[in-house]
Design a protein around this motif. Sequence first.
Motif, mmCIF file in Angstrom:
data_model
loop_
_atom_site.group_PDB
_atom_site.id
_atom_site.type_symbol
_atom_site.label_atom_id
_atom_site.label_comp_id
_atom_site.label_asym_id
_atom_site.label_seq_id
_atom_site.Cartn_x
_atom_site.Cartn_y
_atom_site.Cartn_z
ATOM 1 N N ASP A 16 79.457 94.400 -10.394
ATOM 2 C CA ASP A 16 79.068 94.500 -8.996
ATOM 3 C C ASP A 16 79.273 93.166 -8.277
ATOM 4 O OD1 ASP A 16 77.592 96.018 -6.824
ATOM 5 O OD2 ASP A 16 76.291 94.267 -7.043
ATOM 6 N N ASP A 19 76.155 90.946 -7.525
ATOM 7 C CA ASP A 19 75.615 90.299 -8.727
ATOM 8 C C ASP A 19 76.452 89.080 -9.110
ATOM 9 O OD1 ASP A 19 73.614 92.225 -8.914
ATOM 10 O OD2 ASP A 19 74.778 93.490 -10.271
ATOM 11 N N LYS A 22 75.806 86.226 -6.640
ATOM 12 C CA LYS A 22 74.489 85.621 -6.874
ATOM 13 C C LYS A 22 74.553 84.604 -8.023
ATOM 14 C CE LYS A 22 71.035 87.648 -9.045
ATOM 15 N NZ LYS A 22 70.081 88.682 -9.449
ATOM 16 N N GLU A 110 72.404 87.421 -17.831
ATOM 17 C CA GLU A 110 72.771 87.994 -16.535
ATOM 18 C C GLU A 110 74.027 88.862 -16.651
ATOM 19 O OE1 GLU A 110 71.037 87.812 -13.567
ATOM 20 O OE2 GLU A 110 69.502 86.939 -14.868
ATOM 21 N N LYS A 113 73.232 92.165 -18.245
ATOM 22 C CA LYS A 113 72.591 93.052 -17.264
ATOM 23 C C LYS A 113 73.654 93.700 -16.372
ATOM 24 C CE LYS A 113 69.464 90.652 -15.067
ATOM 25 N NZ LYS A 113 68.312 89.960 -14.452
ATOM 26 N N ILE A 114 74.651 92.911 -15.955
ATOM 27 C CA ILE A 114 75.731 93.448 -15.121
ATOM 28 C C ILE A 114 76.531 94.496 -15.899
ATOM 29 C CG2 ILE A 114 77.928 92.869 -14.005
ATOM 30 C CD1 ILE A 114 76.622 90.180 -13.227
ATOM 31 N N LYS A 117 74.561 97.689 -16.113
ATOM 32 C CA LYS A 117 74.563 98.335 -14.804
ATOM 33 C C LYS A 117 75.888 99.067 -14.577
ATOM 34 C CE LYS A 117 73.824 97.097 -9.925
ATOM 35 N NZ LYS A 117 73.538 95.953 -9.011
#
Length: 140
Positions: A16, A19, A22, A110, A113-114, A117
Amino acid sequence: MNLKREECFEIISTGDKEDIIKIGKVIEKKHIITVVRLENILLPIKALDVKNVEFCLGDVFATECKVSVDGSEGYMLVIGDDKDKAYYGAIIDGSFELLSESEKRWLFHELIKIKHKSMRKIAEEMAKISNTKVEYEIID
């Protein structure tokens, strides 16, 4: 947990956009970033025919970015016109060798997590597709 650079590249390029931006902004604040190249390109998509002769299926429009992160090279290629994602993705890529162990653990966490997702999103799309049916009628 340790990810190979190639795995991270795939997660970044398919993850994403928000993401990726960030994470890239967190890294950008701590390092000197120099843009080496940021441009849209056309990539030829090649395939082999039944006789193993290479031919071009067509071109894909992509965005390519190469940066220097405190002297360490970062690179990212994303499908479509997305200079922000390519830029911040290249920053993440270029930072791998510069991060402390705790920063690497944070980054890998991180990225995982991506990845999860993205996998959930693909599973949801596949579930929608699997519910569709095509009925064929044979006309004599």
